[in-house]
Design a protein around this motif. Structure first.
Motif, PDB file in Angstrom:
ATOM      1  N   THR A  51      50.301 -55.199 -84.314  1.00 14.40           N
ATOM      2  CA  THR A  51      50.287 -54.531 -85.710  1.00 14.40           C
ATOM      3  C   THR A  51      50.336 -55.439 -86.849  1.00 14.40           C
ATOM      4  O   THR A  51      49.775 -55.116 -87.842  1.00 14.40           O
ATOM      5  CB  THR A  51      51.525 -53.802 -85.635  1.00 14.40           C
ATOM      6  OG1 THR A  51      51.522 -52.686 -84.522  1.00 14.40           O
ATOM      7  CG2 THR A  51      51.831 -53.033 -87.216  1.00 14.40           C
ATOM      8  N   LEU A  52      51.125 -56.364 -86.561  1.00 10.50           N
ATOM      9  CA  LEU A  52      51.033 -57.715 -87.687  1.00 10.50           C
ATOM     10  C   LEU A  52      49.809 -58.131 -88.060  1.00 10.50           C
ATOM     11  O   LEU A  52      49.260 -58.520 -89.129  1.00 10.50           O
ATOM     12  CB  LEU A  52      51.887 -58.823 -87.221  1.00 10.50           C
ATOM     13  CG  LEU A  52      52.356 -59.909 -88.170  1.00 10.50           C
ATOM     14  CD1 LEU A  52      53.077 -59.417 -89.276  1.00 10.50           C
ATOM     15  CD2 LEU A  52      53.295 -60.961 -87.372  1.00 10.50           C
ATOM     16  N   GLY A 110      53.442 -63.012 -95.597  1.00 13.40           N
ATOM     17  CA  GLY A 110      52.369 -62.115 -95.518  1.00 13.40           C
ATOM     18  C   GLY A 110      51.071 -62.495 -96.653  1.00 13.40           C
ATOM     19  O   GLY A 110      49.957 -62.543 -96.286  1.00 13.40           O
ATOM     20  N   GLY A 146      51.208 -46.888 -90.574  1.00 16.21           N
ATOM     21  CA  GLY A 146      52.071 -47.685 -91.288  1.00 16.21           C
ATOM     22  C   GLY A 146      53.149 -46.898 -91.832  1.00 16.21           C
ATOM     23  O   GLY A 146      54.287 -47.561 -92.233  1.00 16.21           O
ATOM     24  N   TYR A 184      53.280 -54.399 -93.856  1.00 16.40           N
ATOM     25  CA  TYR A 184      53.396 -55.464 -93.261  1.00 16.40           C
ATOM     26  C   TYR A 184      54.397 -56.295 -93.221  1.00 16.40           C
ATOM     27  O   TYR A 184      55.205 -57.005 -92.370  1.00 16.40           O
ATOM     28  CB  TYR A 184      52.251 -56.590 -93.511  1.00 16.40           C
ATOM     29  CG  TYR A 184      52.158 -57.465 -94.793  1.00 16.40           C
ATOM     30  CD1 TYR A 184      53.223 -58.246 -95.194  1.00 16.40           C
ATOM     31  CD2 TYR A 184      51.144 -57.381 -95.688  1.00 16.40           C
ATOM     32  CE1 TYR A 184      53.420 -59.067 -96.252  1.00 16.40           C
ATOM     33  CE2 TYR A 184      51.198 -57.868 -96.917  1.00 16.40           C
ATOM     34  CZ  TYR A 184      52.295 -58.996 -96.852  1.00 16.40           C
ATOM     35  OH  TYR A 184      52.357 -59.489 -98.419  1.00 16.40           O
ATOM     36  N   SER A 185      55.268 -55.978 -94.571  1.00 21.00           N
ATOM     37  CA  SER A 185      56.657 -56.650 -94.859  1.00 21.00           C
ATOM     38  C   SER A 185      57.917 -56.237 -93.912  1.00 21.00           C
ATOM     39  O   SER A 185      58.668 -57.060 -93.411  1.00 21.00           O
ATOM     40  CB  SER A 185      57.143 -56.665 -96.413  1.00 21.00           C
ATOM     41  OG  SER A 185      57.169 -55.279 -96.770  1.00 21.00           O
ATOM     42  N   GLU A 195      46.757 -56.351 -87.762  1.00 22.67           N
ATOM     43  CA  GLU A 195      46.193 -55.264 -88.302  1.00 22.67           C
ATOM     44  C   GLU A 195      46.737 -55.434 -89.976  1.00 22.67           C
ATOM     45  O   GLU A 195      45.753 -55.314 -90.714  1.00 22.67           O
ATOM     46  CB  GLU A 195      46.827 -54.009 -87.905  1.00 22.67           C
ATOM     47  CG  GLU A 195      46.178 -52.758 -88.490  1.00 22.67           C
ATOM     48  CD  GLU A 195      46.819 -51.449 -87.970  1.00 22.67           C
ATOM     49  OE1 GLU A 195      46.409 -50.661 -88.725  1.00 22.67           O
ATOM     50  OE2 GLU A 195      47.624 -51.551 -87.218  1.00 22.67           O
ATOM     51  N   PHE A 196      47.838 -55.560 -90.040  1.00 26.08           N
ATOM     52  CA  PHE A 196      48.536 -55.285 -91.560  1.00 26.08           C
ATOM     53  C   PHE A 196      48.517 -56.531 -92.238  1.00 26.08           C
ATOM     54  O   PHE A 196      48.219 -56.316 -93.550  1.00 26.08           O
ATOM     55  CB  PHE A 196      49.791 -54.790 -91.388  1.00 26.08           C
ATOM     56  CG  PHE A 196      50.075 -53.376 -91.227  1.00 26.08           C
ATOM     57  CD1 PHE A 196      50.520 -52.467 -92.402  1.00 26.08           C
ATOM     58  CD2 PHE A 196      49.844 -52.696 -90.097  1.00 26.08           C
ATOM     59  CE1 PHE A 196      50.538 -51.131 -92.217  1.00 26.08           C
ATOM     60  CE2 PHE A 196      49.678 -51.246 -89.960  1.00 26.08           C
ATOM     61  CZ  PHE A 196      50.007 -50.411 -91.051  1.00 26.08           C
ATOM     62  N   VAL A 197      48.198 -57.729 -91.651  1.00 24.80           N
ATOM     63  CA  VAL A 197      48.264 -58.876 -92.355  1.00 24.80           C
ATOM     64  C   VAL A 197      46.856 -59.132 -93.004  1.00 24.80           C
ATOM     65  O   VAL A 197      46.541 -59.651 -93.826  1.00 24.80           O
ATOM     66  CB  VAL A 197      48.821 -59.925 -91.696  1.00 24.80           C
ATOM     67  CG1 VAL A 197      48.526 -61.282 -92.452  1.00 24.80           C
ATOM     68  CG2 VAL A 197      50.247 -60.013 -91.574  1.00 24.80           C
ATOM     69  N   ILE A 226      49.852 -51.326 -97.854  1.00 22.15           N
ATOM     70  CA  ILE A 226      49.880 -52.234 -96.649  1.00 22.15           C
ATOM     71  C   ILE A 226      50.709 -53.443 -96.891  1.00 22.15           C
ATOM     72  O   ILE A 226      51.293 -54.063 -96.085  1.00 22.15           O
ATOM     73  CB  ILE A 226      48.191 -52.695 -96.164  1.00 22.15           C
ATOM     74  CG1 ILE A 226      47.743 -51.449 -96.224  1.00 22.15           C
ATOM     75  CG2 ILE A 226      48.142 -53.444 -95.209  1.00 22.15           C
ATOM     76  CD1 ILE A 226      46.252 -51.583 -95.797  1.00 22.15           C
ATOM     77  N   SER A 276      41.156 -56.984 -88.234  1.00 15.85           N
ATOM     78  CA  SER A 276      42.369 -56.116 -88.506  1.00 15.85           C
ATOM     79  C   SER A 276      42.151 -54.803 -87.566  1.00 15.85           C
ATOM     80  O   SER A 276      43.159 -54.470 -87.034  1.00 15.85           O
ATOM     81  CB  SER A 276      42.103 -55.445 -90.037  1.00 15.85           C
ATOM     82  OG  SER A 276      43.231 -54.478 -90.175  1.00 15.85           O
ATOM     83  N   GLN A 279      57.028 -54.742 -91.114  1.00  9.17           N
ATOM     84  CA  GLN A 279      56.853 -55.448 -89.589  1.00  9.17           C
ATOM     85  C   GLN A 279      57.194 -56.724 -89.394  1.00  9.17           C
ATOM     86  O   GLN A 279      57.827 -57.018 -88.233  1.00  9.17           O
ATOM     87  CB  GLN A 279      55.309 -55.273 -89.184  1.00  9.17           C
ATOM     88  CG  GLN A 279      54.990 -55.582 -87.854  1.00  9.17           C
ATOM     89  CD  GLN A 279      55.439 -54.678 -86.832  1.00  9.17           C
ATOM     90  OE1 GLN A 279      55.672 -53.355 -87.263  1.00  9.17           O
ATOM     91  NE2 GLN A 279      55.404 -54.756 -85.571  1.00  9.17           N
TER      92      GLN A 279
END
Length: 458
Positions: A96-97, A337, A213, A303-304, A99-101, A299, A366, A306
């Motif tokens: 997930t990290l 991030g 998310g 990400y923050s 993906e989101f970063v 996003i 991602s 996560q």
């Protein structure tokens, strides 16, 4: 593993969550997906998108059960940790990290490309860095402010997509859309056409990537058991309608091959209908930025949370779990991030390979994270149904076990196809996971028994 006292602020209502769910994704309607035409042709990519829409619809109806049963800022990390222990939590959390970063730098580059249409002298990369500065600051300012802004720009972005469809629809013809519609100029069942359909999977996923998310805002929702199911279901229906409407109409206004490898397909499609000097075109460029901004901003929020959850549980450095003393936002996680995303923007020498543009490769990287997370999330759903049958489930996946099984099967199919067509990028993805696992092994003694904090709700 300090969290500075009180936890995240519980202030988000149903409209906020719907805005987050749709806003996280809506930039996928504005750019990124047209790279799929280069792989599969318009008809081939239409087939790919139908397949992926089924994947996401079944996934969201299943994923909602996990989100409401375990409302946690870590989202998939929390569900997989509960189901499979620290290893499962690590795989889901770091996937997930990734993906989101890696999604935000692709969106930031598109923001730069849209601004470059209006200001040809402006460097898209510098504009992308500026976007990180503005929206990282907005996320630090407070979750209610951030979520309200997200809802407003999401509504504007949806309105602009509807305007785009209305303006270009008089120029649409099915003949334009279907011309050269299959990869290799062959029939739908030919080897080149089928290969193109599978090769285009990452770009169809981009239409829906990151809707999950919203789960990472569950700890900040006022009534997650009631509002999250409504937000998710309304969100996926909204996105499916917008994805097909945007793609089909954009592909039928001229030669779609001119739009297949660019970051601003909608302005270029509109230009083919109304001309370069039309006020409609300039409106699309300016208001169209709201779609990119909605996803970029959302996003960053995702990400923050996560990073915050992984750090709180000891899977990342403890300092990243610290909250701002007055705003109660994970400010160090937001900034960390952003630094990774800015590095990706300037990573042409590292990530621009295989004949693909930098943006396409970042999108694919991602998507690898997303698909791995979808697989382990659905596996977690099945396992928790067996091992935690008495767990409170405010929302239960409809059609169980068939619906989550369809989502799991399609996710596995997508992952296999992506590995086959993107072996080098899969190697980069695996290398990133390996680095994360090495960190976790070297710091295992810093984590409490079980690898999570008591207040994490696991």
């Amino acid at each position: 593993m300090a969290t500075d006292g009180a936890g995240l602020s519980k202030s988000l209502g149903g409209w906020h969550l719907w805005g987050i769910a749709v806003g996280l994704v809506i930039s996928g309607e504005y750019f990124g997906w047209s790279y799929g035409w280069a792989q599969a042709g318009t008809l081939g990519f239409l087939a790919t998108t139908i397949l992926v829409a089924v994947l996401y619809t079944t996934f969201i109806f299943s994923f909602t059960e996990l989100t409401t049963a375990i409302p946690h800022a870590g989202g998939p990390f929390a569900y997989s940790h509960r189901a499979f222990g620290p290893l499962g939590g690590f795989i889901a959390g770091y996937a997930t990290l990734i993906e989101f970063v890696f999604a935000p730098p692709a969106i930031a580059l598109a923001i730069g490309a849209y601004l470059n249409v209006q200001f040809p002298g402006l460097s898209p990369k510098l504009a992308a860095v500026g976007a990180y500065g503005v929206f990282a600051a907005l996320n630090i300012a407070g979750v209610t402010i951030a979520a309200t802004f997200e809802l407003c720009v999401t509504l504007l972005a949806i309105a602009e997509l509807l305007v785009f469809m209305g303006v270009v629809s008089p120029g649409f013809t099915w003949g334009n859309f279907a011309a050269h519609g299959w990869s290799g100029e062959a029939g739908p069942l030919s080897a080149p056409a089928l290969g193109g359909i599978f090769a285009a999977i990452p770009f169809a996923i981009w239409f829906f990537l990151a809707i999950e998310g919203a789960a990472m805002a569950a700890e900040e929702a006022k009534d997650p058991a009631r509002t999250i199911p409504r937000a998710y279901i309304a969100g996926i229906l909204t996105l499916v309608a917008l994805a097909f409407g945007t793609m089909v109409l954009a592909g039928g206004v001229g030669d779609w091959r001119d739009l297949a490898n660019i970051n601003d397909p909608l302005p270029q499609a509109m230009k083919a209908v109304v001309g370069a000097d039309s006020g409609w075109l300039h409106m699309l460029v300016w208001i169209g930025l709201f779609g990119l901004v909605a996803s970029f901003h959302g996003i960053i929020m995702g990400y923050s949370r996560q990073i915050f959850a992984l750090a709180r549980a000891g899977f990342l450095p403890a300092g990243l779990s610290r909250l701002h003393p007055t705003r109660r936002t994970p400010h160090w996680a937001i900034l960390a991030g952003a630094l990774v995303g800015i590095a990706a923007i300037f990573s042409d020498e590292v990530l621009a390979f295989g004949g693909q543009p930098l943006t396409a490769n970042i999108v694919t990287l991602s998507v690898f994270g997303a698909i791995v997370m979808y697989i382990i999330s659905m596996a977690s759903l099945f396992r928790l149904r067996r091992t935690a049958a008495d767990m409170q489930r405010p929302f239960r996946a409809p059609g169980y076990p068939l619906v989550p099984a369809v989502a799991l099967g399609l996710a596995c199919l997508c992952l296999a196809a992506m590995i086959y067509y993107n072996l080098l990028l899969f190697g980069v993805f695996v290398a990133l996971l390996a680095l994360g696992w090495l960190y976790c092994r070297l710091t295992v003694l810093r984590r409490p028994a079980g690898g999570v904090l008591p207040e994490a709700g696991l």
